[in-house]
Design an enzyme around this catalytic site. Structure first.
Site, PDB file in Angstrom:
ATOM      1  N   GLU A 147       0.965  -1.167   0.030  1.00 27.53           N
ATOM      2  CA  GLU A 147      -0.050  -0.003  -0.157  1.00 27.53           C
ATOM      3  C   GLU A 147       0.926   1.113  -0.125  1.00 27.53           C
ATOM      4  O   GLU A 147       1.975   1.301   0.734  1.00 27.53           O
ATOM      5  CB  GLU A 147      -0.914   0.056   1.176  1.00 27.53           C
ATOM      6  CG  GLU A 147      -1.873   1.171   1.347  1.00 27.53           C
ATOM      7  CD  GLU A 147      -2.686   1.242   2.550  1.00 27.53           C
ATOM      8  OE1 GLU A 147      -4.011   1.575   2.613  1.00 27.53           O
ATOM      9  OE2 GLU A 147      -2.402   0.408   3.542  1.00 27.53           O
ATOM     10  N   LYS A 202     -10.079   0.916  -2.239  1.00 26.23           N
ATOM     11  CA  LYS A 202     -10.204   0.322  -0.956  1.00 26.23           C
ATOM     12  C   LYS A 202     -11.629   0.756  -0.567  1.00 26.23           C
ATOM     13  O   LYS A 202     -11.904   1.947  -0.326  1.00 26.23           O
ATOM     14  CB  LYS A 202      -9.123   1.038  -0.285  1.00 26.23           C
ATOM     15  CG  LYS A 202      -8.891   0.572   1.139  1.00 26.23           C
ATOM     16  CD  LYS A 202      -7.795   1.191   2.021  1.00 26.23           C
ATOM     17  CE  LYS A 202      -7.667   0.659   3.481  1.00 26.23           C
ATOM     18  NZ  LYS A 202      -6.616   1.385   4.130  1.00 26.23           N
ATOM     19  N   CYS A 204      -5.251  -3.880   2.530  1.00 21.76           N
ATOM     20  CA  CYS A 204      -4.926  -3.699   4.120  1.00 21.76           C
ATOM     21  C   CYS A 204      -5.873  -3.850   4.915  1.00 21.76           C
ATOM     22  O   CYS A 204      -6.363  -4.889   5.420  1.00 21.76           O
ATOM     23  CB  CYS A 204      -4.369  -2.079   4.225  1.00 21.76           C
ATOM     24  SG  CYS A 204      -3.428  -1.808   5.859  1.00 21.76           S
TER      25      CYS A 204
END
Length: 324
Positions: free
Chosen positions: A66, A152, A210
């Site tokens: 990331e 995301k 993540c």
């Protein structure tokens, strides 16, 4: 936060020509300590891609962490980066690595130069209002074509302080440590709402980022859509990573009977924040096949689709599911 699975197969691009049956396939994760210099970060990525492709001949799926091109600033600096790179990346149904986005162009060039499938961690992509960006994971094919984009979904708005004790307002070091453990990603980041799977010649690849790791329904949705591999580019904090990282990764692999490629940031960054590293690749049975605990570097394992079939046939979870 919800997500949208409607029309996914039309949105997901990336069906590639068939590879030779005898051609080996490798899964790799690059671990970085990215700074605020885009040029230095690109050089680091290029160096490791050269080593990966030199040491193993075949097809490669490589995952970056990331914020691979810029880490160590604040969220406002990420917005400024998105604005300065003039990010107008095409959205579904077709994806184009446009020349007016310098970040996309650079990553596309690396995928093409080293002829790899590259899941390019995340970069900030400017939203239409010019006031927010998406934290986007872009996937390129070996020709450098952008074949998928995942924004995301689950944003990191958390307090990861290890002690509930009040801070001393006169102690600057204590204040800095306190602030470095408070996160409000949604201030400048717009959450995505679409699940994404890329269909490659050798596997279907689901994309996450993540904090998504803590939401098993997203991983289950990817598995239900046919994912054989799920990528997890990350910048897990040291505080949470030490306790939760490996446990969560193993759980997602076991529950969904998929390979997990988890690539992390590691170490202390320019803004004082510390990331956990421990990039790892996990089998569909939940075994850690390889792990890089500390420092920058890379890990690689051969991809074995027969292992997916073996695990799924011996324990057919999809057929047993209550919502099948």
């Amino acid at each position: 936060m919800g997500f949208n699975m409607d029309g996914l197969h039309q949105q997901s691009q990336g069906e590639e020509k068939q590879n030779s049956p005898a051609e080996a396939i490798y899964l790799s994760a690059i671990q970085m300590n990215s700074g605020v210099s885009i040029e230095d970060n690109l050089l680091t990525i290029s160096t490791y891609l050269a080593k990966i492709t030199k040491n193993t001949i075949g097809q490669h799926l490589v995952v970056l962490p990331e914020c691979c091109l810029f880490f160590g600033g604040n969220d406002k600096q990420q917005l400024l980066l998105a604005q300065s790179s003039i990010a107008t990346v095409g959205v579904e149904p077709h994806f184009t690595a446009t020349s007016n986005n310098s970040l996309v162009t650079s990553l596309s060039s690396l995928a093409k130069q080293y002829q790899v499938y590259l899941v390019a961690g995340t970069i900030p992509i400017l939203c239409e209002d010019n006031k927010q960006f998406t934290n986007s994971s872009l996937m390129f094919n070996p020709e450098g074509k952008l074949i998928n984009r995942y924004d995301k979904i689950h944003l990191f708005d958390v307090d990861v302080r290890t002690s509930p004790e009040p801070i001393n307002p006169e102690n600057k070091a204590e204040i800095t440590k306190h602030n470095n453990n408070l996160y409000k990603e949604s201030t400048f980041t717009k959450a995505g709402d679409k699940v994404k799977v890329a269909k490659l010649s050798f596997a279907q690849v689901g994309l996450t980022v993540c904090f998504d790791l803590r939401f098993p329904l997203l991983f289950n949705a990817l598995a239900q859509l046919g994912a054989d591999i799920i990528t997890v580019p990350s910048a897990f904090t040291r505080v949470t990573g030490e306790v939760h990282w490996e446990t969560l990764l193993k759980a997602r692999a076991i529950e969904n009977q998929v390979y997990i490629i988890a690539s992390g940031q590691e170490g202390v960054h320019d803004n004082g924040r510390e990331t956990w590293g421990h990039s790892m690749i996990i089998s569909p049975w939940g075994e850690v096949l390889t792990c890089l605990a500390h420092g920058a570097g890379y890990i690689t394992v051969p991809f074995n689709p027969k292992e997916i079939s073996r695990v799924r046939s011996s324990m057919p979870l999809k057929q047993m599911s209550f919502n099948k």
